[in-house]
Design a protein around this motif. Structure first.
Motif, PDB file in Angstrom:
ATOM      1  N   ALA A  74       0.842  -1.202   0.000  1.00 56.75           N
ATOM      2  CA  ALA A  74       0.000   0.000   0.000  1.00 56.75           C
ATOM      3  C   ALA A  74       0.878   1.254   0.000  1.00 56.75           C
ATOM      4  O   ALA A  74       1.852   1.336  -0.729  1.00 56.75           O
ATOM      5  N   SER A  75       0.548   2.219   0.842  1.00 56.38           N
ATOM      6  CA  SER A  75       1.303   3.479   0.860  1.00 56.38           C
ATOM      7  C   SER A  75       2.425   3.465   1.897  1.00 56.38           C
ATOM      8  O   SER A  75       3.097   4.472   2.094  1.00 56.38           O
ATOM      9  N   SER A  76       2.623   2.339   2.576  1.00 56.51           N
ATOM     10  CA  SER A  76       3.642   2.258   3.612  1.00 56.51           C
ATOM     11  C   SER A  76       5.031   2.210   2.991  1.00 56.51           C
ATOM     12  O   SER A  76       5.238   1.575   1.950  1.00 56.51           O
ATOM     13  N   PRO A  77       6.041   2.848   3.620  1.00 48.62           N
ATOM     14  CA  PRO A  77       7.417   2.717   3.117  1.00 48.62           C
ATOM     15  C   PRO A  77       7.958   1.334   3.442  1.00 48.62           C
ATOM     16  O   PRO A  77       7.401   0.602   4.267  1.00 48.62           O
ATOM     17  N   SER A  78       9.028   0.958   2.773  1.00 48.90           N
ATOM     18  CA  SER A  78       9.708  -0.284   3.136  1.00 48.90           C
ATOM     19  C   SER A  78      10.613   0.000   4.331  1.00 48.90           C
ATOM     20  O   SER A  78      11.215   1.073   4.429  1.00 48.90           O
ATOM     21  N   ILE A  79      10.693  -0.957   5.244  1.00 46.12           N
ATOM     22  CA  ILE A  79      11.346  -0.735   6.536  1.00 46.12           C
ATOM     23  C   ILE A  79      12.592  -1.604   6.637  1.00 46.12           C
ATOM     24  O   ILE A  79      12.585  -2.777   6.249  1.00 46.12           O
ATOM     25  N   LEU A  80      13.662  -1.017   7.166  1.00 52.89           N
ATOM     26  CA  LEU A  80      14.943  -1.703   7.270  1.00 52.89           C
ATOM     27  C   LEU A  80      15.385  -1.748   8.728  1.00 52.89           C
ATOM     28  O   LEU A  80      15.335  -0.742   9.441  1.00 52.89           O
ATOM     29  N   TYR A  81      15.808  -2.942   9.175  1.00 55.30           N
ATOM     30  CA  TYR A  81      16.357  -3.143  10.513  1.00 55.30           C
ATOM     31  C   TYR A  81      17.761  -3.736  10.373  1.00 55.30           C
ATOM     32  O   TYR A  81      18.054  -4.473   9.421  1.00 55.30           O
ATOM     33  N   ALA A  82      18.638  -3.420  11.347  1.00 53.83           N
ATOM     34  CA  ALA A  82      20.001  -3.945  11.332  1.00 53.83           C
ATOM     35  C   ALA A  82      20.414  -4.379  12.724  1.00 53.83           C
ATOM     36  O   ALA A  82      19.956  -3.832  13.732  1.00 53.83           O
ATOM     37  N   SER A  83      21.304  -5.393  12.782  1.00 54.22           N
ATOM     38  CA  SER A  83      21.821  -5.910  14.039  1.00 54.22           C
ATOM     39  C   SER A  83      23.292  -6.259  13.866  1.00 54.22           C
ATOM     40  O   SER A  83      23.761  -6.542  12.753  1.00 54.22           O
ATOM     41  N   ASP A  84      24.026  -6.237  14.964  1.00 52.04           N
ATOM     42  CA  ASP A  84      25.389  -6.745  14.971  1.00 52.04           C
ATOM     43  C   ASP A  84      25.328  -8.237  14.666  1.00 52.04           C
ATOM     44  O   ASP A  84      24.649  -8.994  15.362  1.00 52.04           O
ATOM     45  N   ALA A  85      26.046  -8.671  13.620  1.00 47.57           N
ATOM     46  CA  ALA A  85      25.977 -10.063  13.207  1.00 47.57           C
ATOM     47  C   ALA A  85      26.569 -11.005  14.243  1.00 47.57           C
ATOM     48  O   ALA A  85      26.296 -12.217  14.223  1.00 47.57           O
ATOM     49  N   ALA A  86      27.371 -10.478  15.178  1.00 46.73           N
ATOM     50  CA  ALA A  86      27.988 -11.326  16.194  1.00 46.73           C
ATOM     51  C   ALA A  86      27.043 -11.654  17.338  1.00 46.73           C
ATOM     52  O   ALA A  86      27.322 -12.558  18.129  1.00 46.73           O
ATOM     53  N   LEU A  87      25.930 -10.928  17.438  1.00 44.79           N
ATOM     54  CA  LEU A  87      24.985 -11.164  18.528  1.00 44.79           C
ATOM     55  C   LEU A  87      24.165 -12.423  18.272  1.00 44.79           C
ATOM     56  O   LEU A  87      23.680 -12.657  17.168  1.00 44.79           O
ATOM     57  N   ALA A  88      24.021 -13.242  19.292  1.00 48.90           N
ATOM     58  CA  ALA A  88      23.207 -14.459  19.193  1.00 48.90           C
ATOM     59  C   ALA A  88      22.400 -14.613  20.478  1.00 48.90           C
ATOM     60  O   ALA A  88      22.976 -14.900  21.523  1.00 48.90           O
ATOM     61  N   PRO A  89      21.070 -14.386  20.412  1.00 48.22           N
ATOM     62  CA  PRO A  89      20.310 -14.032  19.216  1.00 48.22           C
ATOM     63  C   PRO A  89      20.507 -12.560  18.827  1.00 48.22           C
ATOM     64  O   PRO A  89      20.942 -11.752  19.648  1.00 48.22           O
ATOM     65  N   PRO A  90      20.194 -12.211  17.590  1.00 49.15           N
ATOM     66  CA  PRO A  90      20.373 -10.829  17.141  1.00 49.15           C
ATOM     67  C   PRO A  90      19.386  -9.881  17.802  1.00 49.15           C
ATOM     68  O   PRO A  90      18.297 -10.282  18.220  1.00 49.15           O
ATOM     69  N   VAL A  91      19.793  -8.617  17.897  1.00 43.42           N
ATOM     70  CA  VAL A  91      18.924  -7.546  18.399  1.00 43.42           C
ATOM     71  C   VAL A  91      18.878  -6.473  17.319  1.00 43.42           C
ATOM     72  O   VAL A  91      19.868  -5.782  17.078  1.00 43.42           O
ATOM     73  N   PHE A  92      17.749  -6.346  16.665  1.00 41.21           N
ATOM     74  CA  PHE A  92      17.637  -5.450  15.519  1.00 41.21           C
ATOM     75  C   PHE A  92      17.190  -4.057  15.942  1.00 41.21           C
ATOM     76  O   PHE A  92      16.325  -3.902  16.815  1.00 41.21           O
ATOM     77  N   GLU A  93      17.795  -3.043  15.302  1.00 41.68           N
ATOM     78  CA  GLU A  93      17.403  -1.653  15.495  1.00 41.68           C
ATOM     79  C   GLU A  93      16.965  -1.078  14.154  1.00 41.68           C
ATOM     80  O   GLU A  93      17.546  -1.397  13.111  1.00 41.68           O
ATOM     81  N   ARG A  94      15.968  -0.202  14.228  1.00 40.47           N
ATOM     82  CA  ARG A  94      15.406   0.340  12.993  1.00 40.47           C
ATOM     83  C   ARG A  94      16.344   1.362  12.369  1.00 40.47           C
ATOM     84  O   ARG A  94      16.934   2.200  13.046  1.00 40.47           O
ATOM     85  N   MET A  95      16.486   1.275  11.041  1.00 40.46           N
ATOM     86  CA  MET A  95      17.273   2.216  10.258  1.00 40.46           C
ATOM     87  C   MET A  95      16.327   3.109   9.465  1.00 40.46           C
ATOM     88  O   MET A  95      15.107   2.920   9.495  1.00 40.46           O
TER      89      MET A  95
END
Length: 297
Positions: A74-95
């Motif tokens: 729809a009209s929503s933007p595409s959303i991107l999240y990123a996490s430190d790849a070394a974290l297990a489990p990962p913790v994603f933050e919004r970009m």
């Protein structure tokens, strides 16, 4: 797991009792949220994502970072999240969000640089390129000088699904291809899929670039002086996108540029004109455009 509204990052586990399961390679015992009907698998929620009307999701890594890209329908933007790849489990933050409209598909691929493809039902497909800090497909007044990487707008309207792949071309060399399927048109007919082939351009005659000048008034031309090629290459520039296209008829390429004298191309016993030695650009060091763009010095 993506949905409307909200998306979830879940971890699969093996139930040990009615309330707990073993998760991860270390076998951590923790409460689970749900168990499969057969009782052999379970899951727990690791993180929730603030998404709305998502149509697709892609997971990928770039260097030391892990990413999740959600295609916003729809009209929503595409959303991107990123996490430190070394974290297990990962913790994603919004970009920062990706400016898309009615996105229907998202795919990641790497071809010399990381790229993100997003098909849009309401417009052309977009190819974003990672510049080290963000994904971008065009230049704007906010683009930093270091962020020279850019993507592309791909003219395939009503795109539904998009798939990048690598395969040999007709000469047997590896090439990048892009297959795009489209939604039915207004009459209900299914349009044929579109197959695109990537292209990489190499500009000859630019050995040892020593000076660059841009037309100061309109920014529509870029001039590059090359010391070893003894040449001035001229590029036409699109001010809105930054796209450069070499202009051979406006460039000054000396006889030396095309055929430099060397051990493999000796001067021989005959007389060579000054132009054959690169005159008048022999020893070129710097160029500048006049304020009115009438002359290049």
């Amino acid at each position: 797991v993506f949905g409307t509204p909200g998306s979830l990052l879940v971890q699969m586990g093996i139930p040990v009792d009615a309330h707990s399961s073993r998760f991860g390679p270390e076998g951590e015992v923790a409460p689970h949220a749900v168990v499969s009907a057969q009782g052999g698998l379970s899951a727990r929620v690791l993180q929730t994502f603030d998404t709305l009307s998502v149509s697709d999701v892609a997971h990928f890594t770039i260097g030391a970072r892990r990413f999740l890209a959600f295609a916003g329908a729809a009209s929503s933007p595409s959303i991107l999240y990123a996490s430190d790849a070394a974290l297990a489990p990962p913790v994603f933050e919004r970009m920062p969000d990706l400016a898309t409209s009615s996105a229907s598909s998202v795919r990641f691929f790497s071809a010399g640089a990381p790229y993100l493809l997003i098909a849009q039902q309401g417009g052309d497909a977009l190819m974003f390129r990672w510049n080290g800090s963000a994904f971008s497909h065009h230049f704007s007044e906010y683009t930093l000088p270091k962020d020279v990487a850019r993507g592309q707008v791909i003219a395939v309207p009503q795109a539904q699904a998009i798939a990048p792949f690598t395969a040999p071309d007709r000469h047997g060399a590896p090439a990048e291809f892009l297959l795009v399927g489209a939604f039915p048109n207004a009459s209900g007919a299914n349009p044929p899929a579109t197959l695109l082939k990537g292209r990489r351009e190499v500009i000859e005659g630019m050995r040892g670039p020593v000076s660059v000048a841009v037309s100061p008034v309109d920014g529509r031309h870029v001039y590059v002086a090359s010391k070893y090629s003894k040449s001035i290459s001229v590029f036409d520039r699109d001010p809105s996108s930054g796209m450069l296209r070499v202009n051979p008829s406006a460039s000054y390429w000396s006889a030396w540029t095309a055929s430099p004298i060397s051990d493999s191309n000796p001067p021989g016993d005959g007389y060579r004109t000054p132009e054959a030695w690169g005159s008048p650009l022999d020893g070129i060091q710097s160029i500048v455009v006049a304020p009115d763009q009438a002359y290049l010095y």
